[in-house]
Write an enzyme that holds these catalytic residues in place. Sequence first.
Site, mmCIF file in Angstrom:
data_model
loop_
_atom_site.group_PDB
_atom_site.id
_atom_site.type_symbol
_atom_site.label_atom_id
_atom_site.label_comp_id
_atom_site.label_asym_id
_atom_site.label_seq_id
_atom_site.Cartn_x
_atom_site.Cartn_y
_atom_site.Cartn_z
ATOM 1 N N LYS A 130 -71.873 -47.416 -1.158
ATOM 2 C CA LYS A 130 -72.152 -46.888 -2.497
ATOM 3 C C LYS A 130 -73.020 -45.644 -2.337
ATOM 4 O O LYS A 130 -74.216 -45.724 -2.047
ATOM 5 C CB LYS A 130 -72.867 -47.938 -3.346
ATOM 6 C CG LYS A 130 -73.005 -47.497 -4.792
ATOM 7 C CD LYS A 130 -73.433 -48.644 -5.676
ATOM 8 C CE LYS A 130 -73.375 -48.294 -7.148
ATOM 9 N NZ LYS A 130 -74.110 -47.113 -7.517
ATOM 10 N N ARG A 151 -69.119 -37.263 -15.066
ATOM 11 C CA ARG A 151 -68.720 -38.524 -15.677
ATOM 12 C C ARG A 151 -69.102 -38.535 -17.156
ATOM 13 O O ARG A 151 -68.373 -39.057 -17.994
ATOM 14 C CB ARG A 151 -69.413 -39.668 -14.927
ATOM 15 C CG ARG A 151 -69.174 -41.000 -15.538
ATOM 16 C CD ARG A 151 -69.721 -42.116 -14.657
ATOM 17 N NE ARG A 151 -69.481 -43.377 -15.303
ATOM 18 C CZ ARG A 151 -70.314 -43.935 -16.176
ATOM 19 N NH1 ARG A 151 -71.436 -43.343 -16.480
ATOM 20 N NH2 ARG A 151 -70.010 -45.083 -16.741
ATOM 21 N N LYS A 328 -75.907 -54.256 -4.443
ATOM 22 C CA LYS A 328 -76.944 -53.278 -4.096
ATOM 23 C C LYS A 328 -77.948 -53.833 -3.098
ATOM 24 O O LYS A 328 -78.099 -55.047 -2.960
ATOM 25 C CB LYS A 328 -77.674 -52.850 -5.375
ATOM 26 C CG LYS A 328 -76.727 -52.334 -6.460
ATOM 27 C CD LYS A 328 -76.926 -50.906 -6.788
ATOM 28 C CE LYS A 328 -78.121 -50.650 -7.626
ATOM 29 N NZ LYS A 328 -78.116 -49.351 -8.273
ATOM 30 N N CYS A 422 -110.152 -26.739 0.872
ATOM 31 C CA CYS A 422 -109.145 -27.221 1.816
ATOM 32 C C CYS A 422 -109.796 -28.196 2.798
ATOM 33 O O CYS A 422 -110.827 -27.875 3.384
ATOM 34 C CB CYS A 422 -108.551 -26.028 2.560
ATOM 35 S SG CYS A 422 -107.534 -26.506 3.968
ATOM 36 N N CYS A 425 -109.683 -26.265 6.528
ATOM 37 C CA CYS A 425 -110.431 -25.043 6.864
ATOM 38 C C CYS A 425 -111.568 -24.762 5.887
ATOM 39 O O CYS A 425 -112.279 -23.769 6.030
ATOM 40 C CB CYS A 425 -109.498 -23.844 6.931
ATOM 41 S SG CYS A 425 -108.941 -23.287 5.312
ATOM 42 N N CYS A 440 -103.715 -23.791 -0.136
ATOM 43 C CA CYS A 440 -104.778 -23.227 0.686
ATOM 44 C C CYS A 440 -104.278 -21.839 1.032
ATOM 45 O O CYS A 440 -103.213 -21.689 1.613
ATOM 46 C CB CYS A 440 -104.988 -24.038 1.958
ATOM 47 S SG CYS A 440 -106.022 -23.137 3.130
HETATM 48 S S1 IVH Z 1 -65.894 -46.747 -7.705
HETATM 49 C C1 IVH Z 1 -64.687 -48.553 -11.573
HETATM 50 N N1 IVH Z 1 -66.867 -46.327 -5.318
HETATM 51 O O1 IVH Z 1 -71.334 -45.823 -8.549
HETATM 52 C C2 IVH Z 1 -64.931 -47.854 -10.320
HETATM 53 N N2 IVH Z 1 -68.217 -45.789 -7.184
HETATM 54 O O2 IVH Z 1 -71.637 -47.529 -11.286
HETATM 55 C C3 IVH Z 1 -66.135 -47.015 -10.373
HETATM 56 N N3 IVH Z 1 -70.394 -44.834 -6.609
HETATM 57 O O3 IVH Z 1 -70.482 -43.829 -11.258
HETATM 58 C C4 IVH Z 1 -66.383 -46.140 -9.258
HETATM 59 N N4 IVH Z 1 -70.126 -44.895 -4.428
HETATM 60 O O4 IVH Z 1 -71.128 -42.662 -9.109
HETATM 61 C C5 IVH Z 1 -67.090 -46.254 -6.647
HETATM 62 N N5 IVH Z 1 -67.592 -46.000 -3.144
HETATM 63 C C6 IVH Z 1 -67.806 -45.909 -4.452
HETATM 64 C C7 IVH Z 1 -69.009 -45.400 -4.988
HETATM 65 C C8 IVH Z 1 -69.174 -45.367 -6.366
HETATM 66 C C9 IVH Z 1 -70.936 -44.549 -5.413
HETATM 67 C C10 IVH Z 1 -71.083 -44.619 -7.892
HETATM 68 C C11 IVH Z 1 -70.326 -43.775 -8.854
HETATM 69 C C12 IVH Z 1 -70.206 -44.563 -10.123
HETATM 70 C C13 IVH Z 1 -71.220 -45.633 -9.921
HETATM 71 C C14 IVH Z 1 -70.709 -46.913 -10.538
#
Ligand code: IVH
Length: 683
Positions: A130, A151, A328, A422, A425, A440
């Site tokens: 991600k 987006r 995450k 500083c 110095c 500085c």
């Molecule tokens: S797929 C429905 N793949 O994550 C599919 N998103 O909350 C949506 N993102 O806005 C996107 N890496 O900015 C996808 N490998 C990845 C991603 C990815 C980062 C971000 C993207 C999106 C957010 C989703």
Amino acid sequence: MTEFTRSRKNLSAMPATPATIKHVEALRTKLREHDYRYYVLAQPAIADEEYDRLMRELTELEVKYPELASTDSPTQRVGGQPTKEFATVSHAVPMLSLSNTYSEEELQDFDRRVRSLLGKEPFRYVCELKFDGAAVSLVYREGVIVRGATRGDGVQGDDITQNLKTIRSIPLRVFGKKKGLTDFEVRGEVYMEREDFRRMNEERELAGEKTFINPRNSAAGTLKLQDSKVVATRPLRFMAYYLRAERFKLQSHFDNLKLLRGLGFPVSTQARLCRSIGEVTAYWKAWEERREELPYDIDGVVVKVDLLRQQERLGSIAKSPRWAIAFKFAARKATTTLKGITLQVGRVGTITPVAELEPVFVGGSTVSRATLHNEDYIRDLDIRTGDTVVVEKGGDVIPKVSAVLAERREAGSKRFVMPKTCPVCSSKIFRPPEEANYYCENSECPAQVKGRIEHFAHRGAMDIEGLGEAIVDQLVGLGLVQNYTDLYKLAGKKKQLLELDRWGEKSVENLLNAIEESKKKPFARVLFAMGIRHVGAGVARLVVSRFTSIDQLMEAPKEELEQVQGIGPRIAESIERFFSESHNRKIVQKLREAKVQLEEKQKKGGNNASLAGKTFVLTGTLAGFSREEARQKIEAMGGKVTSSVSKKTDYVVVGEEAGSKLEKARELGVQTLDEKAFVRLVQ
Ligand code: IVH
């Protein structure tokens, strides 16, 4: 090419021959291929100079034969005037977001849901990283990019085509071809690598510009700029993770990633097909541990059902699909006690307050110091010694104090007051009006000595090859160099240099030669190299266009400096301040003794004399140059600028609100160039 106005005189100019047309196409193909090798594969096949030469050749041909212009030419990455606002565009298919989870249990819930909805059907997951940047959509028609958008709210976004076209890893025309796959949409993430981000911030700091908080913010912020020329200077990258096609049957997401790669898009090589949720968890765990190995930030992994047919069956709820989830990484936060606040002096004098912490284990390591950014940050959060604070490890690994648990504050604590001097110095520190940082200003402050020498030797400054960080360390450590002017005394210290670790006759000679060569660098470079706050390379050129010697500049009051177009009160004040300091005046004196260029010589011809013998007249206001700068560009390439239009004039460069000279040019049939065409000619 509408911006290229052809006059009557030139209507009779020869049209491009079939051979020229072929040659232009060949140049474009070559440049596309090299862009792909360089920016997507990171395997350049030719030297930068050769690439520049091809680009210049193509640019010149496109200027000469405007009928050959094409929006997907490699010359067309940057262009257009700054805009005032972006047009709104609707996404053909909404750009959904992902539901997030942080726990294995929730991931298993997701898996159970998917399995129950798909019944007994076998399926696979694709696991991806991600990427932590900004999502964008790119639309291609007949293989050529026609629109790029943010987006936005998922349904509508901003049209940022011009900005996205500056990103060199985004193909303007698709590279490899897949039969029938010409009209499609690609989605992916625009991001910055940590190292690029760090370097960019360092350069911004050197130029006295505001630094960015993290790579994600700067990527997202850059995409929103109205001037694509500025966007082009930022190290943005693209990673594709989604493909939608019209009139072309797509079946599996994993295959789509391969198709995208074949079309010339950058696609992560880390995507994996997984048969079970156990494999998904293993993938996630592995990347949780290895995320620092990547050159960019990720904040988790994305898990997607592979077959598009199954994705459709699963559908979506509200704003996120049921066929995908973001798994995450745990936030890297912890609480601890703030033992005190100290000041740190950066390489060019920026003062940063630092939190001295009771050591605490966060995100895989023990943290005992964290940044507090600046005086205002501390004041806004009211951070006080003795407080219980939240420490967070950002993507850039520099920990920061992000919050205070005020309810745990002990009685009698005091608000933070910024020290006046500083810590290294002891000279007085200074906060310019409307800036967040203190500086500085003693350029001989031991904390800055090395940084300033490195800046001086930097490629964009005096370009002293071989004088990198390690060598500067050695030279300063042994007391051979105390500030950058001492570099010019090294020639007399050859014996001592030869005694240094791992230094031979040849390397000493090379370094001394490079130092000697730097004396030929033009005044604007020297001015940039001096490290005056807010005077980056561009500003230095502007200054020199008006003040052609250091003596003129040192005497100029700030009101006079502000007369130069592009120089505002902030820069003017910084320059005036710099030259009012006695040790800085001494530095100038030493540079003078070393015979470094402290005035601008009238250039003749130069290496590129492609405008030799051509006469130009400038009229109206150009957006990107002062008159003086335009004149210098022309002269640097061997051309001449005169003030009135005659039959002998070759080109009239026409800016905004051009008047009688333009009329005269038309009357006499002299060729006119608008700003874009002019830029191409002198680039
Ligand atoms: S797929 C429905 N793949 O994550 C599919 N998103 O909350 C949506 N993102 O806005 C996107 N890496 O900015 C996808 N490998 C990845 C991603 C990815 C980062 C971000 C993207 C999106 C957010 C989703």
